[in-house]
Design an enzyme around this catalytic site. Structure first.
Site, PDB file in Angstrom:
ATOM      1  N   ALA A   1      64.029  64.880  27.243  1.00 31.98           N
ATOM      2  CA  ALA A   1      64.053  64.601  25.801  1.00 31.98           C
ATOM      3  C   ALA A   1      63.991  65.931  25.043  1.00 31.98           C
ATOM      4  O   ALA A   1      63.451  66.920  25.539  1.00 31.98           O
ATOM      5  CB  ALA A   1      62.871  63.717  25.419  1.00 31.98           C
ATOM      6  N   PRO A   2      64.563  65.976  23.834  1.00 32.08           N
ATOM      7  CA  PRO A   2      64.649  67.248  23.112  1.00 32.08           C
ATOM      8  C   PRO A   2      63.305  67.895  22.795  1.00 32.08           C
ATOM      9  O   PRO A   2      63.236  69.110  22.614  1.00 32.08           O
ATOM     10  CB  PRO A   2      65.407  66.872  21.823  1.00 32.08           C
ATOM     11  CG  PRO A   2      65.275  65.399  21.694  1.00 32.08           C
ATOM     12  CD  PRO A   2      65.198  64.877  23.091  1.00 32.08           C
ATOM     13  N   ARG A   3      62.224  67.110  22.768  1.00 29.93           N
ATOM     14  CA  ARG A   3      60.917  67.714  22.480  1.00 29.93           C
ATOM     15  C   ARG A   3      60.420  68.579  23.638  1.00 29.93           C
ATOM     16  O   ARG A   3      59.482  69.348  23.468  1.00 29.93           O
ATOM     17  CB  ARG A   3      59.898  66.626  22.154  1.00 29.93           C
ATOM     18  CG  ARG A   3      59.658  65.618  23.271  1.00 29.93           C
ATOM     19  CD  ARG A   3      58.678  64.532  22.824  1.00 29.93           C
ATOM     20  NE  ARG A   3      58.482  63.506  23.846  1.00 29.93           N
ATOM     21  CZ  ARG A   3      59.254  62.467  24.019  1.00 29.93           C
ATOM     22  NH1 ARG A   3      60.314  62.299  23.243  1.00 29.93           N
ATOM     23  NH2 ARG A   3      58.996  61.579  24.963  1.00 29.93           N
ATOM     24  N   TYR A   4      61.066  68.444  24.812  1.00 24.76           N
ATOM     25  CA  TYR A   4      60.633  69.212  25.980  1.00 24.76           C
ATOM     26  C   TYR A   4      61.518  70.429  26.263  1.00 24.76           C
ATOM     27  O   TYR A   4      61.242  71.185  27.183  1.00 24.76           O
ATOM     28  CB  TYR A   4      60.621  68.326  27.226  1.00 24.76           C
ATOM     29  CG  TYR A   4      59.663  67.155  27.130  1.00 24.76           C
ATOM     30  CD1 TYR A   4      58.306  67.356  26.943  1.00 24.76           C
ATOM     31  CD2 TYR A   4      60.140  65.843  27.204  1.00 24.76           C
ATOM     32  CE1 TYR A   4      57.427  66.284  26.849  1.00 24.76           C
ATOM     33  CE2 TYR A   4      59.282  64.761  27.117  1.00 24.76           C
ATOM     34  CZ  TYR A   4      57.919  64.994  26.932  1.00 24.76           C
ATOM     35  OH  TYR A   4      57.063  63.935  26.834  1.00 24.76           O
ATOM     36  N   THR A   5      62.599  70.590  25.528  1.00 25.12           N
ATOM     37  CA  THR A   5      63.538  71.675  25.833  1.00 25.12           C
ATOM     38  C   THR A   5      63.729  72.585  24.624  1.00 25.12           C
ATOM     39  O   THR A   5      63.410  72.230  23.491  1.00 25.12           O
ATOM     40  CB  THR A   5      64.912  71.122  26.247  1.00 25.12           C
ATOM     41  OG1 THR A   5      65.450  70.352  25.169  1.00 25.12           O
ATOM     42  CG2 THR A   5      64.804  70.259  27.491  1.00 25.12           C
TER      43      THR A   5
END
Length: 619
Positions: free
Chosen positions: A114-118
């Protein structure tokens, strides 16, 4: 009151054409000049302008997403998929986005975090797509989804051709498929065409070079298709090796766009000897596979353990015939001509269209830079002129009522131009007295050399092309790499003929007492057959010996058999002259009954043919 009559058929046709054109321009196809689709162009441009570049730290993925979504109309999930694919080395030959974190794997492709992790940023290559965009390189801009923000209708792409990443697109009634190629080879071809537009095709041909490597087994056919802009497919095979001490086959490279999850699913069916739900017949026979495991990441790494006594060669051949370890990629080089109209390009015309774009872009950018240098040098000349009569000029500035009055005085009394006078007035009196004249003289000398350089480049088309070629040579050295995909052709000993007869049989040797309707090859496993009564069959394996492979009714017979990978549309005409063209993707897996019959003739083609085109090809 007279009512205006409306021809419904004409109105529908007009509306359909307008819709098809809008889809082609705004979504489906790349522009031949920069190799980019509008959605990717929006994403890369906004990231570039917002400062998410390769020379800056990675930022949380949510930041680029938020900026791009201001003008992107297709939603956040599709945008995340788009920009993540631009970063995946197994999907994109030369990534335009760099992701810190999980950007997915060749197992599935969409298994990214998910974008919150990258975090992400653009790669250095993206700079060359946008180089010159703020220097008047592009004269056509388009409004984004917010109806306020503008983005370029096409990228400058100075010194880099993004078509090396390939493209696939499906519009309304038309499709595009251009395979990825090798940056070094493409740039070298562009340089040759810059020097000589009539360079022989063999000297500019760039065979497909796929991100995952693998082997192309019909190199000559592919070359012809690329030369013509279509009419064939790339037949790709995985790279496998047998490890004798472990009695296992290791798959190290897969065909382009084939994820290992797909292969694993097929291996499960083979080991379980899956049965066809309709006929009850076995779809697969286990050739000797004991177990398998997928260790893939960025690269394929499937371990297939064999049963004791199994032949590794037979298992490999079986896997090529029955799984996606052998796959097809159609060549259909439909792209937008000058961003507007879909057009089929040959390989040569593809490169030449890009070169024409580069000539225009480099001319605009060099002219912009030259004018800026001339403006700046003119101002510096004013400062040097000021120094020769500094005291008198300063006295007149002090005596002026305001800055406008001072500008007029400097022009009328001392002969400065308006630009020079305004530049002098902007400086404080103290800084004018402390000017380092030697520094300005050195800077002016350097600017004059730059002016001479750009004037020389713009003096003739030959000089301009030489400058463009120098950039492509530099970038080929900087970003180029060796080929990953091996090119092969089956030798005559590898390819053996197979004969399809009217009664639905397939023979390994020419039958003496049977009517042959089509001749195929043993290196093609999947075939499409059409009967006179309008039944379409699909065949996935060539039998080892003469065998009836199509269950025909007594009054039916095979009309033609085609290798499935050689076309996207099955076109056919009936005895009473009715005509249809059906996409191969719409056919059932094994058997399809057509809406018209009996069938008089048929063709399998890359493009959807009109009736006249169909009849012309039959002549």
């Amino acid at each position: 009151m007279n009512k205006k009559e409306i021809n419904t058929s004409n109105e529908l046709m007009k509306s359909f054409k307008e819709y098809a054109g809008a889809v082609a321009q705004s979504r489906a196809f790349v522009d031949v000049r920069d190799g980019m689709k509008p959605s990717a162009r929006q994403a890369v441009y906004i990231m570039h302008q917002a400062g998410f570049r390769h020379n800056k730290p990675h930022v949380k993925t949510m930041q680029p997403l938020g900026e791009i979504l201001k003008i992107y109309i297709h939603g956040d999930s599709s945008l995340l998929d788009l920009i993540t694919r631009l970063a995946q080395p197994f999907y994109t030959n030369y990534p335009l986005v760099e992701v810190s974190g999980n950007y997915g794997s060749i197992i599935k492709g969409t298994d990214y975090a998910a974008p919150r992790y990258t975090s992400m940023r653009l790669t250095e290559l993206s700079d060359y797509l946008l180089d010159g965009v703020n220097e008047d390189a592009i004269d056509e801009w388009r409004l984004g989804g917010d109806d306020e923000t503008e983005y370029p209708a096409v990228f400058p792409t100075m010194g880099y051709y993004n078509l090396v990443n390939g493209t696939q697109g499906i519009g309304v009634g038309i499709a595009s498929s251009v395979p990825p190629t090798n940056l070094r080879e493409v740039h070298n071809a562009i340089v040759k065409l810059l020097h000589d537009p009539d360079t022989p095709f063999d000297d500019i041909y760039c065979a497909p070079d796929l991100p995952g490597g693998g082997v192309i087994i019909n190199a000559d056919d592919v070359k012809l298709a690329m030369k013509n802009g279509g009419g064939g497919s790339v037949i790709m095979r995985a790279r496998m090796q047998y490890v004798e001490k472990d009695n296992k086959i290791i798959v190290t490279e897969t065909p382009y766009n084939v994820y290992t999850q797909t292969v694993i699913g097929q291996l499960i069916d083979i080991v379980n000897e899956e049965v066809d739900e309709k006929t009850g017949e076995p779809k697969y026979t286990n050739p000797g596979i004991d177990s398998f495991k997928d260790f893939s990441g960025d690269k394929a790494n499937i371990h297939i353990t064999l049963s004791p006594g199994a032949s590794a060669a037979e298992v490999m051949n079986y896997l090529y015939k029955n799984t996606s370890l052998q796959s097809y990629y159609s060549i259909n080089m439909i792209m937008l001509d000058k961003g507007r109209y879909p057009k089929k390009f040959t390989w040569r015309n593809t490169l030449l269209a890009h070169i024409d774009h580069q000539i225009e872009v480099y001319t605009r950018v060099y002219t912009f830079r030259l004018n800026k240098l001339k403006e700046k040098s003119h101002v510096y000349e004013g400062f040097l002129k000021l120094h020769k009569n500094l005291d008198a000029v300063l006295d007149d500035i002090r005596a002026s009522k305001n800055s406008n009055d001072a500008v007029i005085t400097l022009q009328d009394k001392h002969g400065f131009s308006e630009k020079q006078a305004k530049a002098i007035i902007k400086r404080s009196l103290g800084s004018l007295t402390r000017m380092d004249i030697a520094k300005y003289e050195d800077a002016l000398a350097a600017m004059r050399l730059e002016i001479d350089k750009y004037e020389g480049r713009l003096a003739s088309e030959e000089s301009l092309k030489a400058s463009i070629a120098a950039d492509y040579e530099e970038h080929a050295k900087k970003f180029g790499r060796d080929r990953r995909t091996e090119l092969k052709n089956y030798n005559s000993t590898d390819i053996k003929p197979v004969y399809f007869t009217a009664d639905g049989k397939c023979y390994r040797t020419a039958p003496k007492n049977n009517v042959v309707v089509s001749i195929g090859s043993t290196n093609v496993e999947e075939y499409i057959a059409i009967t006179k009564q309008g039944i379409v069959y699909r065949m996935y394996e060539i039998p080892q010996r003469a065998k009836k492979i199509f269950a025909l009714s007594e009054d039916d017979s095979i009309l033609k058999v085609f290798p499935a990978g050689t076309g996207n549309y099955l076109s056919y005409i009936s005895e009473d002259n009715k005509y249809r063209s059906t996409s191969v993707s719409s056919l059932n897996k094994y058997k399809t009954t057509l809406t018209i019959n009996p069938i008089k003739n048929a063709l399998l083609t890359m493009d959807k043919l009109k009736k006249k085109e169909f009849t012309d090809r039959l002549k």
